[in-house]
Design a protein around this motif. Structure first.
Motif, PDB file in Angstrom:
ATOM      1  N   GLY A  10      13.717-108.872 -45.538  1.00  0.00           N
ATOM      2  CA  GLY A  10      12.629-109.031 -46.402  1.00  0.00           C
ATOM      3  C   GLY A  10      12.079-109.320 -47.883  1.00  0.00           C
ATOM      4  N   GLY A  11      12.493-109.260 -48.958  1.00  0.00           N
ATOM      5  CA  GLY A  11      11.794-109.036 -49.670  1.00  0.00           C
ATOM      6  C   GLY A  11      11.959-110.093 -50.318  1.00  0.00           C
ATOM      7  N   TRP A  12      11.943-109.945 -51.669  1.00  0.00           N
ATOM      8  CA  TRP A  12      11.638-110.833 -52.987  1.00  0.00           C
ATOM      9  C   TRP A  12      12.573-112.827 -52.589  1.00  0.00           C
ATOM     10  N   TYR A  13      13.471-111.749 -52.512  1.00  0.00           N
ATOM     11  CA  TYR A  13      14.269-112.672 -52.171  1.00  0.00           C
ATOM     12  C   TYR A  13      15.428-113.340 -50.938  1.00  0.00           C
ATOM     13  N   GLY A  14      15.059-112.604 -50.304  1.00  0.00           N
ATOM     14  CA  GLY A  14      15.444-112.965 -48.670  1.00  0.00           C
ATOM     15  C   GLY A  14      14.025-114.134 -48.137  1.00  0.00           C
ATOM     16  N   CYS A  15      12.353-113.629 -48.916  1.00  0.00           N
ATOM     17  CA  CYS A  15      11.433-114.466 -48.174  1.00  0.00           C
ATOM     18  C   CYS A  15      11.625-115.895 -49.175  1.00  0.00           C
ATOM     19  N   HIS A  16      11.845-115.709 -50.344  1.00  0.00           N
ATOM     20  CA  HIS A  16      12.139-116.664 -51.527  1.00  0.00           C
ATOM     21  C   HIS A  16      13.238-117.556 -50.822  1.00  0.00           C
ATOM     22  N   ILE A  17      14.302-117.293 -51.043  1.00  0.00           N
ATOM     23  CA  ILE A  17      15.560-118.174 -50.084  1.00  0.00           C
ATOM     24  C   ILE A  17      15.254-118.870 -48.846  1.00  0.00           C
ATOM     25  N   GLY A  35       8.629-103.243 -40.523  1.00  0.00           N
ATOM     26  CA  GLY A  35       7.583-104.443 -40.115  1.00  0.00           C
ATOM     27  C   GLY A  35       6.299-105.267 -40.433  1.00  0.00           C
ATOM     28  N   ARG A  36       6.710-105.291 -41.830  1.00  0.00           N
ATOM     29  CA  ARG A  36       6.124-106.446 -42.436  1.00  0.00           C
ATOM     30  C   ARG A  36       7.050-106.896 -43.491  1.00  0.00           C
ATOM     31  N   LEU A  37       6.564-107.680 -44.714  1.00  0.00           N
ATOM     32  CA  LEU A  37       7.833-108.354 -45.737  1.00  0.00           C
ATOM     33  C   LEU A  37       7.233-108.262 -47.048  1.00  0.00           C
ATOM     34  N   LEU A  38       8.040-107.860 -47.911  1.00  0.00           N
ATOM     35  CA  LEU A  38       8.168-107.262 -49.304  1.00  0.00           C
ATOM     36  C   LEU A  38       7.493-105.592 -49.169  1.00  0.00           C
ATOM     37  N   ALA A 151       5.981-116.810 -40.898  1.00  0.00           N
ATOM     38  CA  ALA A 151       6.248-116.542 -39.093  1.00  0.00           C
ATOM     39  C   ALA A 151       6.921-116.842 -38.505  1.00  0.00           C
ATOM     40  N   PRO A 152       7.538-118.726 -38.245  1.00  0.00           N
ATOM     41  CA  PRO A 152       7.843-119.323 -36.900  1.00  0.00           C
ATOM     42  C   PRO A 152       9.864-118.566 -37.155  1.00  0.00           C
ATOM     43  N   VAL A 153       9.790-118.333 -38.284  1.00  0.00           N
ATOM     44  CA  VAL A 153      11.033-118.325 -38.716  1.00  0.00           C
ATOM     45  C   VAL A 153      11.963-116.901 -38.781  1.00  0.00           C
ATOM     46  N   MET A 154      11.181-115.580 -38.874  1.00  0.00           N
ATOM     47  CA  MET A 154      11.455-114.236 -39.785  1.00  0.00           C
ATOM     48  C   MET A 154      11.160-113.484 -38.278  1.00  0.00           C
ATOM     49  N   THR A 155      12.052-112.584 -38.075  1.00  0.00           N
ATOM     50  CA  THR A 155      11.666-111.491 -37.052  1.00  0.00           C
ATOM     51  C   THR A 155      11.827-110.320 -38.171  1.00  0.00           C
ATOM     52  N   LEU A 156      10.724-109.269 -37.455  1.00  0.00           N
ATOM     53  CA  LEU A 156      10.599-108.119 -38.492  1.00  0.00           C
ATOM     54  C   LEU A 156      10.873-106.754 -37.275  1.00  0.00           C
ATOM     55  N   ASP A 157      10.776-105.745 -37.421  1.00  0.00           N
ATOM     56  CA  ASP A 157      11.537-104.237 -37.063  1.00  0.00           C
ATOM     57  C   ASP A 157      12.908-104.379 -36.220  1.00  0.00           C
ATOM     58  N   THR A 158      13.634-105.279 -37.024  1.00  0.00           N
ATOM     59  CA  THR A 158      14.523-105.406 -36.457  1.00  0.00           C
ATOM     60  C   THR A 158      16.033-105.253 -37.616  1.00  0.00           C
ATOM     61  N   ALA A 159      16.906-104.144 -37.416  1.00  0.00           N
ATOM     62  CA  ALA A 159      17.923-104.053 -38.176  1.00  0.00           C
ATOM     63  C   ALA A 159      19.159-104.626 -37.868  1.00  0.00           C
ATOM     64  N   ILE A 160      20.340-104.800 -38.513  1.00  0.00           N
ATOM     65  CA  ILE A 160      21.533-105.267 -38.426  1.00  0.00           C
ATOM     66  C   ILE A 160      22.806-104.674 -37.487  1.00  0.00           C
ATOM     67  N   GLU A 161      22.427-104.846 -36.411  1.00  0.00           N
ATOM     68  CA  GLU A 161      23.312-104.200 -35.689  1.00  0.00           C
ATOM     69  C   GLU A 161      25.135-104.550 -35.564  1.00  0.00           C
ATOM     70  N   THR A 162      25.439-105.167 -35.997  1.00  0.00           N
ATOM     71  CA  THR A 162      26.633-106.311 -35.712  1.00  0.00           C
ATOM     72  C   THR A 162      26.342-107.454 -36.732  1.00  0.00           C
ATOM     73  N   ILE A 163      27.600-108.045 -37.447  1.00  0.00           N
ATOM     74  CA  ILE A 163      27.846-109.143 -38.114  1.00  0.00           C
ATOM     75  C   ILE A 163      29.351-109.031 -37.657  1.00  0.00           C
ATOM     76  N   GLU A 164      29.964-109.939 -37.398  1.00  0.00           N
ATOM     77  CA  GLU A 164      31.222-110.802 -36.826  1.00  0.00           C
ATOM     78  C   GLU A 164      31.426-111.992 -37.241  1.00  0.00           C
ATOM     79  N   GLU A 165      32.502-111.787 -38.037  1.00  0.00           N
ATOM     80  CA  GLU A 165      32.769-112.979 -39.110  1.00  0.00           C
ATOM     81  C   GLU A 165      34.269-113.792 -38.795  1.00  0.00           C
ATOM     82  N   HIS A 166      33.596-115.148 -38.430  1.00  0.00           N
ATOM     83  CA  HIS A 166      35.157-116.032 -37.237  1.00  0.00           C
ATOM     84  C   HIS A 166      35.055-116.890 -38.496  1.00  0.00           C
ATOM     85  N   GLU A 167      36.379-117.878 -38.475  1.00  0.00           N
ATOM     86  CA  GLU A 167      36.717-119.190 -39.533  1.00  0.00           C
ATOM     87  C   GLU A 167      35.778-120.230 -39.948  1.00  0.00           C
TER      88      GLU A 167
END
Length: 365
Positions: A10-17, A35-38, A151-167
């Motif tokens: 949730g830095g400048w690039y994440g927020c703008h994109i 717990g907050r952006l930027l 606000a409707p699309v952000m989740t704070l205080d949340t680290a990425i635990e898993t990323i599973e990539e499929h076709e």
């Protein structure tokens, strides 16, 4: 049916994109570990909105900054403020280039400036200087704007635990998406471009009266720059601001978190001594307030490259850049790649990954 996109960071690039894709009808979810952006590097920097004068040795960065500067003013007019007097000066015998060369580079790049022989009282041993209309980022305003709109699309205080990539999908923390955009500057996914992690210490000072912004260029020099508080300034130094350079983000975090009072005193003494070579009255104008710690991710090499790179690996995009003003290039590259419809998720070899980096408009091969 619109694409669904997870955006990590949730830095400048994440927020703008995230905001751009959300406005275009994408299903967006922004994840931020704090717990907050930027909060991290985007909220701990020198708050510059660059026009490119900082980058005499890298044309791509200079061009992207110049173009992004005006686009930023158009898109986010309320998130920056003008600086009354912003000076780029070439000190005698310390710069990697002389003043005529510096001036020629900027003029040939289409940059607007006014030459001034002695723009700041008390600035000494200067070969030449330019007055440049750059701006300061209003961090509090930016954080409030993105917090409200996302606000409707952000989740704070949340680290990425898993990323599973499929076709046909990517699963982030158990939730399915069409794409994931990594805007963590190499802390989640190491980019293909060769880079280092640089923990840094920026110094804060208070000035009783308004003082010009001063940047000594080009090379291992220093700068004094205002913040959104008109009486608070930062002091930054190319050789002394870094706490080290490492290849592993965990090692960078350890260096940042291991700063002691002795380290602060040593850095302060070195940085003040450096700026006082050309501004001997620095301590008469400024009172030390404290420090700011951060971590930068930077391409290796002596070319001073801070241009914007977007790399694609299947359904994952990795964003790399060092300047706030190139957020638009990153967004366009991602949208352009998605719009092509090329959803081949075959993971290429390392050699192909390096050749598949997407460069922003105007960049060379």
């Amino acid at each position: 049916m619109p694409y669904s996109v997870a955006i990590v960071g949730g830095g400048w690039y994440g927020c703008h994109i995230a905001l751009s894709l959300h406005n275009l009808g994408f299903e967006v979810q922004l994840y931020e570990k704090s717990g907050r952006l930027l909060n991290d590097a985007s909220g701990n920097n020198q708050f510059r909105l660059h026009m490119g004068f900082h980058y005499a040795r890298h044309q791509q960065t200079r061009q992207q900054s110049r173009d992004g500067y005006f686009r930023f003013l158009e898109r986010y007019p309320e998130l920056s403020a003008p600086i009354a007097q912003n000076v780029y000066a070439i000190p005698h015998g310390q710069s990697l280039i002389d003043f005529p060369t510096y001036k020629l580079i900027m003029s040939s790049s289409g940059m607007d400036f006014v030459e001034s022989a002695q723009p700041v009282p008390g600035l000494v041993d200067i070969e030449g200087a330019l007055l440049v209309p750059e701006r300061v980022i209003l961090l509090s305003e930016a954080r409030a704007l993105f917090s409200q709109r996302l606000a409707p699309v952000m989740t704070l205080d949340t680290a990425i635990e898993t990323i599973e990539e499929h076709e046909d999908e990517v699963v982030v923390n158990g939730r399915r998406f069409d794409f994931v955009i990594d805007a963590t500057w190499g802390h989640l996914t190491r980019p293909a471009i060769d880079c280092i992690y640089e923990p840094t210490m920026l110094l804060y000072y208070e000035a009783a009266d308004r003082f010009p912004a001063i940047t000594l260029v080009d090379g291992p020099l220093c700068s004094v720059y205002p913040t959104e508080d008109p009486h608070v300034y930062t002091l930054s130094s190319v050789p002394h601001t870094p706490l080290g350079q490492v290849r592993d983000p965990a090692a960078a975090i350890a260096l940042r978190d291991g700063v002691t009072g002795e380290t602060v005193q040593a850095k302060r003494a070195a940085m003040e001594a450096q700026i006082m070579r050309n501004l001997p009255g620095f301590r008469d104008h400024f009172r030390f307030l404290g420090i700011q710690l951060s971590i930068k991710t930077k391409p290796t090499g002596a070319a001073d490259d801070r241009s914007c790179y977007v790399e694609r690996r299947g359904r994952r995009f990795i964003v790399m850049s060092g300047k706030i003003d190139t957020i638009f290039h990153a967004t366009e590259r991602i949208l352009g790649e998605i719009a092509t419809g090329r959803l081949d998720t075959h993971r290429p070899s390392e050699a192909l990954i390096r050749n598949d980096i997407l460069r922003a408009p105007g960049e060379g091969a």
